[in-house]
Each structure stands twice: as structure tokens, then as C-alpha cells.
Enzyme design. Structure first.
Site, PDB file in Angstrom:
ATOM      1  N   VAL A 289      11.483  53.311 -70.284  1.00 31.40           N
ATOM      2  CA  VAL A 289      11.069  52.549 -71.467  1.00 31.40           C
ATOM      3  C   VAL A 289      10.320  51.282 -71.044  1.00 31.40           C
ATOM      4  CG1 VAL A 289      11.850  51.361 -73.556  1.00 31.40           C
ATOM      5  CG2 VAL A 289      12.922  53.514 -72.875  1.00 31.40           C
ATOM      6  N   CYS A 290      10.798  50.621 -69.994  1.00 32.35           N
ATOM      7  CA  CYS A 290      10.142  49.395 -69.518  1.00 32.35           C
ATOM      8  C   CYS A 290       8.731  49.693 -69.012  1.00 32.35           C
ATOM      9  CB  CYS A 290      10.973  48.739 -68.422  1.00 32.35           C
ATOM     10  SG  CYS A 290      12.607  48.192 -68.983  1.00 32.35           S
ATOM     11  N   SER A 291       8.573  50.786 -68.309  1.00 35.14           N
ATOM     12  CA  SER A 291       7.251  51.191 -67.822  1.00 35.14           C
ATOM     13  C   SER A 291       6.317  51.466 -68.988  1.00 35.14           C
ATOM     14  CB  SER A 291       7.365  52.437 -66.935  1.00 35.14           C
ATOM     15  OG  SER A 291       8.055  52.149 -65.752  1.00 35.14           O
TER      16      SER A 291
ATOM     17  N   SER B  10      13.961  46.135 -66.560  1.00 37.81           N
ATOM     18  CA  SER B  10      13.516  46.475 -65.204  1.00 37.81           C
ATOM     19  C   SER B  10      12.270  47.345 -65.237  1.00 37.81           C
ATOM     20  CB  SER B  10      14.622  47.201 -64.430  1.00 37.81           C
ATOM     21  OG  SER B  10      14.167  47.519 -63.133  1.00 37.81           O
TER      22      SER B  10
END
Length: 168
Positions: free
Chosen positions: A59-61, A54
Site C-alpha cells: 500500500v505504501c509503494s 514503510s
């Protein structure tokens, strides 16, 4: 199948696990304007596909920002895609707020076409498991990383090195 956990809880991955040497499977995901995008749309390019659960998580960002920064120096023969099950509108909003301009975000929320083709659908969460794939100009998979714990970072350096090896 790859053994993957998310927040230290085992998850079941749906779809076919991909290995180096495989022919990359086509898929259909949605661009931020809701238009369909397939692997075939970038035929003849080297593709780095960054897969995240997401976009709105830490971490995804970071993963998306890191590959966006790297994409700027990889050249016109390389297409960098970030794929998640987020809605296209959420991806567009996030990219606008973060100034992401060197990669394309794609949504697999509609039918999980990418996730099933690459073995990254986390059945229990209906999210995609963190992973990275590099596909050459002839649609051969040259690099695969299924991140063992979904809240960990991928190996950014190895993925970028795999792309650079193909640009020589």
C-alpha cells in the site's frame, strides 16, 4: 485523537492531532542524502504531505507511486513530500528502483519530529500512521486525512482535489 488501527489492532498515536485551519507545525526530517529538511524550506509553496508506515510495503509503494504520478501535473507551486520512518538509504534505493522523480521522500527515523508534530507516531510500532496533509502557501492546513486502518489506502482523489483548489 484519531482512532487508528494497524492490521486491525488499535494503536496509540503520539503527538498533537492536526485539524483543518491549524497553522502547520515545522519539523525536521532527513533527505536521502542525510541533509535536514524542514517545512520552512518549502515556504511559499503548496505542500502535499503523504505519510506512510514503510516504503517497502504494497500500500505504501502504491501510495507513493500514485502521488508521484499526480505531482508531475500539479505545477511548480506545489511540493509533494512522502514521509516515513524508513532509513533515508532505503527510501533512496526504492525511489531509484521505481523511477520516482516528482516528489521528495523524507525520513523521520532519527527523532520522529514530523510524526510528533502531526500526531502520527504509532507508539507500539515506532512507525508513522498513514495520513495525508495539504498545507497552503501561508502554512495553513487545508486538508487532513488520518486513515483509520493503516493497511487501507488514503482518499487520493480528495487529497489531489484539495491541492488543485489551492492552485486556482
Amino acid at each position: 485523537m484519531a482512532n487508528v488501527t494497524f492490521k486491525n489492532n488499535p494503536v496509540t498515536l503520539l503527538g498533537k492531532e492536526v485539524a483543518v485551519g491549524d497553522t502547520a507545525q515545522d519539523f525536521t526530517a532527513l533527505a536521502n542524502d542525510l541533509s535536514p529538511v524542514t517545512l520552512a524550506d518549502s515556504k511559499g509553496k503548496i505542500r502535499l504531505i503523504s505519510v506512510i508506515p514503510s516504503i517497502d510495503t504494497g500500500v505504501c509503494s502504491t501510495q507513493t507511486r500514485k502521488f508521484n504520478e499526480e505531482a508531475a501535473s500539479l505545477g511548480d507551486d506545489v511540493q509533494v513530500l512522502t514521509i516515513s520512518a524508513d532509513l533515508p538509504f532505503a527510501q533512496a534505493r526504492w525511489c531509484a528502483a521505481e523511477g520516482i522523480a516528482n516528489l521528495q521522500t523524507l525520513s523521520d527515523h532519527r527523532d520522529l519530529s514530523f510524526g510528533e508534530a502531526y500526531g502520527v507516531v504509532m507508539k507500539e510500532l515506532r512507525l508513522l500512521a498513514r495520513s495525508v496533509f495539504v498545507i497552503d502557501k501561508d502554512d495553513k492546513v487545508t486538508y487532513v486525512e488520518y486513515v483509520g486502518e493503516g493497511t487501507d489506502h488514503p482518499n487520493y482523489e480528495q487529497a489531489i482535489l484539495a491541492v488543485k483548489e489551492l492552485t486556482k
